[in-house]
Write a protein that holds these residues in place. Structure first.
Motif, short mmCIF file in Angstrom:
data_model
loop_
_atom_site.label_atom_id
_atom_site.label_comp_id
_atom_site.label_asym_id
_atom_site.label_seq_id
_atom_site.Cartn_x
_atom_site.Cartn_y
_atom_site.Cartn_z
N MET B 1 21.50 1.94 7.98
CA MET B 1 20.49 1.43 8.91
C MET B 1 19.09 1.52 8.32
N GLN B 2 18.28 0.54 8.63
CA GLN B 2 16.95 0.32 8.05
C GLN B 2 15.93 1.35 8.57
N ARG B 3 15.22 2.01 7.67
CA ARG B 3 14.20 2.96 8.11
C ARG B 3 12.80 2.40 8.00
N ASP B 4 11.94 2.90 8.84
CA ASP B 4 10.58 2.38 8.90
C ASP B 4 9.64 3.24 8.07
N THR B 5 9.54 2.93 6.76
CA THR B 5 8.74 3.75 5.86
C THR B 5 7.33 3.19 5.69
N ARG B 6 6.45 4.02 5.17
CA ARG B 6 5.07 3.59 4.91
C ARG B 6 5.07 2.38 3.98
N GLN B 7 5.94 2.46 2.96
CA GLN B 7 6.01 1.38 1.97
C GLN B 7 6.40 0.05 2.63
N ARG B 8 7.45 0.10 3.45
CA ARG B 8 7.91 -1.13 4.07
C ARG B 8 6.85 -1.68 5.01
N ARG B 9 6.17 -0.79 5.74
CA ARG B 9 5.11 -1.25 6.64
C ARG B 9 4.01 -1.95 5.86
N ALA B 10 3.63 -1.37 4.71
CA ALA B 10 2.57 -1.95 3.90
C ALA B 10 2.98 -3.32 3.38
N TYR B 44 10.59 -4.81 -5.21
CA TYR B 44 11.75 -5.68 -5.40
C TYR B 44 12.86 -5.32 -4.43
N ARG B 45 13.10 -4.02 -4.21
CA ARG B 45 14.17 -3.64 -3.28
C ARG B 45 13.86 -4.11 -1.87
N ASN B 46 12.60 -4.03 -1.48
CA ASN B 46 12.25 -4.46 -0.12
C ASN B 46 12.24 -5.99 0.00
N LEU B 47 11.82 -6.65 -1.05
CA LEU B 47 11.90 -8.12 -1.02
C LEU B 47 13.34 -8.53 -0.76
N ARG B 48 14.26 -7.85 -1.43
CA ARG B 48 15.65 -8.22 -1.21
C ARG B 48 16.13 -7.89 0.19
N SER B 49 15.83 -6.67 0.67
CA SER B 49 16.37 -6.30 1.97
C SER B 49 15.70 -7.08 3.11
N LEU B 50 14.42 -7.37 2.96
CA LEU B 50 13.76 -8.17 4.00
C LEU B 50 14.30 -9.60 4.01
N GLN B 51 14.73 -10.05 2.86
CA GLN B 51 15.32 -11.38 2.77
C GLN B 51 16.70 -11.38 3.45
N GLU B 52 17.49 -10.34 3.15
CA GLU B 52 18.83 -10.26 3.73
C GLU B 52 18.75 -10.12 5.25
N GLU B 53 17.72 -9.45 5.68
CA GLU B 53 17.48 -9.23 7.09
C GLU B 53 16.99 -10.52 7.76
N GLY B 54 16.56 -11.48 6.95
CA GLY B 54 16.10 -12.76 7.50
C GLY B 54 14.61 -12.79 7.82
N TRP B 55 13.90 -11.76 7.42
CA TRP B 55 12.47 -11.70 7.74
C TRP B 55 11.66 -12.46 6.68
N LEU B 56 12.19 -12.53 5.50
CA LEU B 56 11.53 -13.22 4.39
C LEU B 56 12.38 -14.36 3.87
N GLU B 57 11.71 -15.31 3.23
CA GLU B 57 12.41 -16.39 2.55
C GLU B 57 11.84 -16.55 1.14
N ALA B 58 12.71 -16.80 0.18
CA ALA B 58 12.26 -17.03 -1.18
C ALA B 58 11.69 -18.44 -1.31
N VAL B 59 10.61 -18.56 -2.04
CA VAL B 59 10.03 -19.86 -2.38
C VAL B 59 10.19 -20.02 -3.88
N GLU B 60 11.16 -20.80 -4.29
CA GLU B 60 11.42 -20.94 -5.72
C GLU B 60 10.78 -22.21 -6.24
#
Lengths: 123, 123
Positions: B1-10, B44-60
DNA sequence: GTCGTTGCAAAGCGTTTGCAGCCTA
DNA sequence: TAGGCTGCAAACGCTTTGCAACGAC
């Protein structure tokens, strides 16, 4: 001045015979059929010089390494098959670009990539 | 389960405030304003998890590393300024794709990239 | 013989991963 | 306190570069 080496001949030959854009790795394998000792560094160096010379053009698709095709085909775009991973040339252009360009922006060129299944893979 | 860290918030904050797609490096710099110790691996780890979570989308974009934007904006494309190297969202779509698709090919999706100068750089 | 070219190995660059310690829930 | 998360450094894959030997002209 450019010299006519076995390696360069093999690379040009591979492009002439391929009929679709090639990645550096694909090109290496094809050209090695004629020059076994060919190294990947030579492939990259020739990709660059053939491009500068205007004989090759880079085909850059989103999210993956560049491929290359023989230059001078006029304006066209590409279709990327998600199954066989091959890239095809497509003629024509959707046009209508002016309407999409934001006000104040100066549009100079565009890229356009289609994704799906090629005729062979769709069957 | 996803934790709410300072890094992720930033990281989320940086995206909400940016207003245009961010590269991993840009994101690192922006998020480090809030969490100085932030490392690129975490980005990079958060980019991936936020993407999997559907919050982010890659722009290639062709020929360069992926950028990311907040998801859920509906169908749109991008404009890449060759001067400031920034990427802008553009609304609308040229359409007319059926006519361009070769016979027998199955079109599933498309990408479309405009290049030129943005309003700021054109001035 | 000159000097562009080659193959190899090492270096770069962006991204990913292993690991021990950290910190959220 | 458990186990996801972090920072660091090492590993990765693709591309480029340094270098000494090679070979086209």
């Amino acid at each position: 001045m450019q010299r006519d080496t076995r390696q360069r001949r093999a690379i040009r030959k591979a492009f002439r015979e391929a009929g679709h854009p090639l990645s550096p790795q694909e090109l290496l394998e094809l050209a090695q059929e004629h020059v076994e000792s060919l190294g990947i560094a030579t492939v990259y160096r020739n990709l660059r010089s053939l491009q500068e010379e205007g004989w090759l053009e880079a085909v850059e698709l989103p999210g993956e390494p560049a491929r290359y095709e023989v230059a001078g085909k006029g304006h066209h775009h590409h279709f990327h098959c998600r199954d066989c991973d091959r890239v095809y040339e497509v003629e024509g252009c959707p046009g209508n670009l002016k309407d999409v360009t934001p006000k104040g922006f100066k549009l100079e060129r565009h890229e356009f990539v289609l994704y799906g299944l090629c005729d062979a893979c769709a069957a």
